[in-house]
Design an enzyme around this catalytic site. Structure first.
Site, short mmCIF file in Angstrom:
data_model
loop_
_atom_site.label_atom_id
_atom_site.label_comp_id
_atom_site.label_asym_id
_atom_site.label_seq_id
_atom_site.Cartn_x
_atom_site.Cartn_y
_atom_site.Cartn_z
N GLY A 1 71.43 163.43 70.53
CA GLY A 1 70.10 163.04 70.96
C GLY A 1 70.11 161.91 71.97
O GLY A 1 71.08 161.70 72.71
N THR B 1 63.16 155.61 68.99
CA THR B 1 63.34 156.56 67.90
C THR B 1 62.35 157.70 68.10
O THR B 1 61.20 157.47 68.44
CB THR B 1 63.11 155.90 66.53
OG1 THR B 1 63.15 156.90 65.50
CG2 THR B 1 61.77 155.19 66.45
N GLY B 2 62.81 158.92 67.90
CA GLY B 2 61.91 160.06 68.10
C GLY B 2 62.66 161.33 68.38
O GLY B 2 63.87 161.44 68.14
N THR B 3 61.96 162.32 68.90
CA THR B 3 62.56 163.59 69.27
C THR B 3 63.41 163.37 70.51
O THR B 3 62.89 163.27 71.61
CB THR B 3 61.48 164.66 69.53
OG1 THR B 3 60.58 164.70 68.42
CG2 THR B 3 62.12 166.02 69.72
N GLY B 4 64.72 163.28 70.31
CA GLY B 4 65.61 162.82 71.36
C GLY B 4 65.55 163.58 72.66
O GLY B 4 65.69 163.01 73.75
N THR C 1 66.35 156.99 63.01
CA THR C 1 67.14 156.10 63.85
C THR C 1 66.81 154.65 63.53
O THR C 1 65.68 154.32 63.21
CB THR C 1 66.79 156.38 65.33
OG1 THR C 1 67.11 157.73 65.64
CG2 THR C 1 67.54 155.45 66.26
N ARG D 1 74.97 168.92 68.60
CA ARG D 1 73.80 168.33 69.25
C ARG D 1 73.88 166.80 69.28
O ARG D 1 74.27 166.16 68.31
CB ARG D 1 72.54 168.76 68.50
CG ARG D 1 71.22 168.20 69.07
CD ARG D 1 70.75 166.97 68.34
NE ARG D 1 69.43 166.52 68.80
CZ ARG D 1 68.86 165.40 68.43
NH1 ARG D 1 69.50 164.58 67.59
NH2 ARG D 1 67.67 165.05 68.89
#
Length: 375
Positions: A269, A290-293, A239, A267
């Protein structure tokens, strides 16, 4: 004084109680006058800079040796260029909103990042893009999800904010709105990058999932030996995002992404979810994540950081570290944020081994970093 003119014990006690009540009221009024919320005003900060800008290009597992010096230099150059685009807008007196859009548009055109051109592919071999913008001065926001054929999703999100009564549009409807609004379009071939395609094939094979046909307008397929030379994709969340404070004292945030490699079922996020991956308010701060949504959505990460600043009076760095280093980590999520406040504080926080990141304040030198421990 004669005994009958001396105050009685009861009168003395009543007078003492009245004094204590009046003293407590005076102290309470003094504290409430310090801030509208009734909190004691924090210690005075240094004078607010004329403008502030921070940029990120994703967080994740980043190893200096594996990355290699040429790749590292290329990412640093891209982050420096992003700062130059945004700072030029801010230095000229432009708005924070214009600055973050300018930053993201450039990153969406850079195939090194997972946003716009160079975005990762879905399991069925498509490019689906998400983006969001938010204006801290008005709390207006725009977001899009699952769009294709739009060269700059961040500008489509800006159009949703500026030219529609809505906050989020998705899929075909968002694309139709973009065409009617004159947002620049691009063919599928514009978004195709060979290394992202090879990453998709590698991921699908690992998951024992069927391989989609190669896009019809893609360049000729490389030989097996050539395909093996494409560098493996770092386990990172590519991201891109930007936050800014302008000369008028307003903040804004923008974020854009291609999502995750081989994503299925449409999907989406955290990026286009206002309060999760993107948020901005002049009462607190602007945040891009930013990361594991899924974890960022469940925690409402961006808004949670702003709430700590506004409601608990925490410093920005402490608030970001609290949410990323404690809440997100304890839940099992990983990633990071950049953030800026209306008084000029700027912060980043991440719980991964690295995050592509950069910042600059008016009159100061640009700061660019990738790995943990740099700054």
């Amino acid at each position: 004084m004669t005994p009958d003119l001396l105050p009685s014990a009861d009168a003395t006690r009543r007078g003492a109680r009245r004094f204590c009540v009046l003293l407590a009221m005076a102290l309470s009024l003094s504290a409430c006058a310090a801030t509208p919320s009734g909190r004691q005003a924090p210690a005075a900060r240094a004078e607010r800079p004329a403008w502030t800008l921070a940029v990120h290009g994703g967080a994740g597992t980043m190893d200096r040796e594996r990355m290699g010096p040429e790749t590292e230099a290329s990412y640093r150059a891209a982050l420096s260029a992003a700062l130059e685009r945004g700072s030029a807008v801010l230095e000229a007196g432009g708005s924070a909103l214009d600055a973050v859009e300018a930053v993201i548009r450039g990153l969406e055109d850079d195939p090194q990042f997972n946003a716009g051109r160079g975005a990762v592919f879905t399991a069925d071999g498509r490019i689906e893009l998400d983006a969001a913008v938010m204006d801290g001065a008005t709390l207006k926001a725009g977001a899009v999800a699952g769009v294709t054929g739009v060269r700059h999703p961040v500008s489509l999100a800006r159009a949703v904010m500026d030219r529609s009564p809505h906050v989020m549009l998705i899929g075909a409807g968002a694309e139709q709105f973009g065409r009617e609004a004159g947002v620049e379009q691009a063919p599928p071939s514009w978004f195709f990058t060979e290394w992202r395609w090879q990453s998709l094939l590698r991921t699908l094979r690992q998951r024992s999932l069927p391989l989609p046909p190669r896009p019809a307008d893609a360049p000729p397929e490389p030989t097996a030996d050539a395909a093996a030379t494409y560098r493996p994709e770092d386990r990172k969340f590519g991201t891109v995002g930007a936050v800014a404070l302008d000369r008028q004292g307003h903040v804004a945030a923008a974020t854009s992404t291609g999502g995750t490699t081989a994503k299925i079922w449409g999907r989406v996020g955290d990026v286009p979810v206002i309060g999760a991956g993107t948020y901005a308010s002049d009462r607190s701060c602007a945040v891009s994540a930013t990361g594991t949504g899924e974890y960022f959505i469940r925690l409402g990460v961006a808004r949670s950081i702003c709430d700590l600043v506004e409601l608990r009076g925490m410093g920005l760095q402490a608030a970001a570290d609290e949410v990323i280093g404690h809440s997100l980590t304890e839940l099992g999520g990983d990633g990071g944020v950049i953030a800026v406040t209306p008084d000029g504080q700027v912060a980043w926080s991440f719980n991964t081994s690295g995050m592509y990141r950069a910042r600059q304040v008016a009159g100061g030198a640009p700061v660019v970093a990738i790995f943990r421990g740099e700054l």
